[in-house]
Design an enzyme around this catalytic site. Structure first.
Site, PDB file in Angstrom:
ATOM      1  N   CYS A 113       5.586   9.827 -10.471  1.00  0.00           N
ATOM      2  CA  CYS A 113       6.315  10.111  -9.220  1.00  0.00           C
ATOM      3  C   CYS A 113       7.359  11.213  -9.383  1.00  0.00           C
ATOM      4  O   CYS A 113       7.876  11.732  -8.403  1.00  0.00           O
ATOM      5  CB  CYS A 113       6.957   8.831  -8.694  1.00  0.00           C
ATOM      6  SG  CYS A 113       5.767   7.495  -8.577  1.00  0.00           S
ATOM      7  N   HIS A 254      12.481  10.036  -4.006  1.00  0.00           N
ATOM      8  CA  HIS A 254      11.091   9.579  -4.085  1.00  0.00           C
ATOM      9  C   HIS A 254      10.955   8.339  -3.200  1.00  0.00           C
ATOM     10  O   HIS A 254      11.793   7.441  -3.240  1.00  0.00           O
ATOM     11  CB  HIS A 254      10.741   9.253  -5.534  1.00  0.00           C
ATOM     12  CG  HIS A 254       9.460   8.508  -5.667  1.00  0.00           C
ATOM     13  ND1 HIS A 254       8.300   8.942  -5.060  1.00  0.00           N
ATOM     14  CD2 HIS A 254       9.150   7.358  -6.308  1.00  0.00           C
ATOM     15  CE1 HIS A 254       7.339   8.080  -5.336  1.00  0.00           C
ATOM     16  NE2 HIS A 254       7.830   7.105  -6.085  1.00  0.00           N
ATOM     17  N   ASN A 284       4.162   4.788  -0.872  1.00  0.00           N
ATOM     18  CA  ASN A 284       4.497   5.549  -2.071  1.00  0.00           C
ATOM     19  C   ASN A 284       3.314   6.461  -2.417  1.00  0.00           C
ATOM     20  O   ASN A 284       2.241   5.991  -2.766  1.00  0.00           O
ATOM     21  CB  ASN A 284       4.773   4.555  -3.213  1.00  0.00           C
ATOM     22  CG  ASN A 284       5.127   5.233  -4.524  1.00  0.00           C
ATOM     23  OD1 ASN A 284       4.950   6.434  -4.691  1.00  0.00           O
ATOM     24  ND2 ASN A 284       5.620   4.444  -5.467  1.00  0.00           N
TER      25      ASN A 284
HETATM   26  N1  COA Z   1       2.965 -10.352  -0.412  1.00  0.00           N
HETATM   27  C1  COA Z   1       3.542 -11.549  -0.503  1.00  0.00           C
HETATM   28  N2  COA Z   1       4.134 -11.998  -1.629  1.00  0.00           N
HETATM   29  C2  COA Z   1       4.137 -11.181  -2.695  1.00  0.00           C
HETATM   30  C3  COA Z   1       3.563  -9.907  -2.675  1.00  0.00           C
HETATM   31  C4  COA Z   1       2.944  -9.505  -1.470  1.00  0.00           C
HETATM   32  N3  COA Z   1       2.354  -8.305  -1.337  1.00  0.00           N
HETATM   33  N4  COA Z   1       3.730  -9.331  -3.865  1.00  0.00           N
HETATM   34  C5  COA Z   1       4.395 -10.203  -4.632  1.00  0.00           C
HETATM   35  N5  COA Z   1       4.648 -11.323  -3.928  1.00  0.00           N
HETATM   36  C6  COA Z   1       5.346 -12.527  -4.355  1.00  0.00           C
HETATM   37  C7  COA Z   1       5.340 -12.716  -5.859  1.00  0.00           C
HETATM   38  O1  COA Z   1       4.146 -13.325  -6.278  1.00  0.00           O
HETATM   39  C8  COA Z   1       6.546 -13.574  -6.077  1.00  0.00           C
HETATM   40  O2  COA Z   1       6.221 -14.899  -5.761  1.00  0.00           O
HETATM   41  P1  COA Z   1       6.853 -16.136  -6.604  1.00  0.00           P
HETATM   42  O3  COA Z   1       8.327 -16.049  -6.359  1.00  0.00           O
HETATM   43  O4  COA Z   1       6.194 -17.313  -5.995  1.00  0.00           O
HETATM   44  O5  COA Z   1       6.478 -15.871  -8.018  1.00  0.00           O
HETATM   45  C9  COA Z   1       7.532 -13.092  -5.001  1.00  0.00           C
HETATM   46  O6  COA Z   1       6.725 -12.418  -4.009  1.00  0.00           O
HETATM   47  C10 COA Z   1       8.585 -12.157  -5.525  1.00  0.00           C
HETATM   48  O7  COA Z   1       7.959 -11.182  -6.358  1.00  0.00           O
HETATM   49  P2  COA Z   1       8.739  -9.980  -6.991  1.00  0.00           P
HETATM   50  O8  COA Z   1       7.786  -9.141  -7.776  1.00  0.00           O
HETATM   51  O9  COA Z   1       9.966 -10.495  -7.691  1.00  0.00           O
HETATM   52  O10 COA Z   1       9.186  -9.220  -5.632  1.00  0.00           O
HETATM   53  P3  COA Z   1      10.150  -8.015  -5.451  1.00  0.00           P
HETATM   54  O11 COA Z   1      11.237  -8.340  -4.527  1.00  0.00           O
HETATM   55  O12 COA Z   1      10.520  -7.397  -6.772  1.00  0.00           O
HETATM   56  O13 COA Z   1       9.234  -6.984  -4.661  1.00  0.00           O
HETATM   57  C11 COA Z   1       7.989  -4.971  -5.163  1.00  0.00           C
HETATM   58  C12 COA Z   1       8.025  -6.503  -5.260  1.00  0.00           C
HETATM   59  C13 COA Z   1       6.749  -4.474  -5.877  1.00  0.00           C
HETATM   60  C14 COA Z   1       7.946  -4.597  -3.697  1.00  0.00           C
HETATM   61  C15 COA Z   1       9.277  -4.412  -5.811  1.00  0.00           C
HETATM   62  O14 COA Z   1       9.463  -4.995  -7.077  1.00  0.00           O
HETATM   63  C16 COA Z   1       9.262  -2.939  -5.989  1.00  0.00           C
HETATM   64  O15 COA Z   1       9.256  -2.185  -5.030  1.00  0.00           O
HETATM   65  N6  COA Z   1       9.324  -2.496  -7.246  1.00  0.00           N
HETATM   66  C17 COA Z   1       9.453  -1.090  -7.588  1.00  0.00           C
HETATM   67  C18 COA Z   1       8.256  -0.336  -7.176  1.00  0.00           C
HETATM   68  C19 COA Z   1       8.370   1.062  -7.542  1.00  0.00           C
HETATM   69  O16 COA Z   1       9.352   1.694  -7.286  1.00  0.00           O
HETATM   70  N7  COA Z   1       7.319   1.521  -8.163  1.00  0.00           N
HETATM   71  C20 COA Z   1       7.081   2.856  -8.419  1.00  0.00           C
HETATM   72  C21 COA Z   1       8.138   3.516  -9.155  1.00  0.00           C
HETATM   73  S1  COA Z   1       7.794   5.121  -8.866  1.00  0.00           S
END
Ligand code: COA
Length: 332
Positions: A113, A254, A284
């Protein structure tokens, strides 16, 4: 000689993948996706549409808006993690050929990214050294080709698209790209990766998922490192250049997650109108996200000549980068 950010262009594929569509594919909901990421929909390239095809469309617009003849371009850089072909040939050479540029230096940058900011840094260096005069930099991604649409932790995030810019030599200091920061830390390589296809991987796996051809991400850990790194890098570039955050006309981070952008914007005390947001409609798009966002403010008439942009990127590698860039083109 200085390097000036002369023009911007972008291409967005027509097909839309909405949160409602994803609800039918994995166990998720529009409400969860929007609340946790700020994303409503993303665009998906047609099956026969490649990363180079999208890059070419964005590049044509950037070349036209720069007001140069394409034959004045002496270097083409494409930032991508979803190249037409892994290893070779580079997507940049294919883009150059499709544009009718057969003799220019052309190569890809793999910085996920952060790729567009890395490309900007390279273009600036080549121009300031006097080696090149007009560099076409492109961020283009067909992330749908490397996304696992059974993994709800990643498939809700990513989309396809391309953005391109012309960086040109200028003697006017007022037009000069002020600074570009770039960095990396491979100790975090496992946070975001496409495990297979490299020299360290096996080649006899039966199908794409098991073969590790799709992106894997430790989302929550990535989130925390992203907020920390994006914030510290922009604080550093502003301090080093003695520029107050209030002087930034457009903060263009980003576009990974609204909550990450909000946290960084708050840490910098930015007003809402300074922060450019496209994550809701594009998701993204990795290396394409920053140029697509710049194009959005150009198209809407918000970006005008002389406006100071602050770019801020973070991605797999890990890599990061930021840039202080006055817009040296004419506004729409
Ligand atoms: N729909 C519903 N539930 C979901 C889900 C979805 N699409 N994806 C994950 N979950 C669930 C998980 O299984 C977890 O459940 P649990 O508590 O029962 O285990 C819960 O939601 C929380 O998961 P978590 O991974 O802690 O969520 P989060 O708040 O961190 O959000 C992202 C997940 C991916 C949206 C977030 O972590 C994120 O944006 N990360 C950075 C991404 C990024 O910037 N990537 C590229 C860098 S360039």
């Amino acid at each position: 000689m200085y390097a000036a950010f002369r023009s911007i262009g972008a291409y967005v594929p027509t097909k839309i993948l909405s949160n409602a569509d994803l609800e039918r594919m994995v166990d998720t909901s529009d409400e969860w996706i929007f609340k946790r990421t700020g994303i409503k929909e993303r665009h998906i390239a047609a099956e026969n549409e490649t990363t180079s095809d999208m890059g070419v469309e964005a590049a044509k617009i950037a070349i036209e808006r720069a007001g140069i003849d394409k034959n004045q371009i002496d270097m083409v850089i494409c930032a991508t993690i979803s190249p037409d072909y892994f290893c070779m040939p580079s997507t940049a050479t294919i883009i150059a050929d499709k544009l009718g540029l057969q003799k220019v230096m052309a190569y890809d940058i793999s910085a996920a990214c952060t790729g567009f900011v890395y490309a900007l840094s390279v273009a600036k260096a080549f121009i300031e050294s006097g080696m090149k005069k007009n560099v076409l930099i492109i961020g283009s991604e067909k992330l749908s080709a490397i996304t696992d649409y059974t993994d709800r932790g990643t498939c809700i995030l990513f989309g396809d698209g391309a953005g391109a810019a012309i960086i040109s030599a200028t003697s006017a200091q007022s037009e000069a790209i002020i600074d570009v920061h770039t960095g990396s830390d491979g100790a975090y390589a496992d946070l975001l990766m496409t495990p297979n296809g490299g020299s360290g991987s096996a080649h006899d796996e039966p199908n794409r998922e098991e073969a590790g051809c799709f992106m894997k991400m430790k989302g929550n850990e990535t989130f925390k490192v992203a907020v920390r790194t994006l914030t510290s890098d922009v604080v550093a570039i502003l301090e080093e250049n003695n520029i107050a955050s209030s002087a930034i006309k457009h903060f263009i981070p980003h576009q990974a997650n609204y909550r990450i952008i909000k946290a960084v914007g708050d840490a910098l005390n930015l007003e809402e109108e300074q922060v450019v947001l496209t994550v809701e409609k594009y998701g993204n798009t990795s290396g394409a996200s920053i140029p697509m966002a710049i194009n959005d403010i150009y198209e809407s008439g918000r970006l005008q000549e002389g406006d100071l942009m602050l770019l801020d990127a973070f991605g797999g590698g890990l890599t990061w980068g930021s840039a202080l860039v006055p817009f040296a083109g004419k506004g729409k």
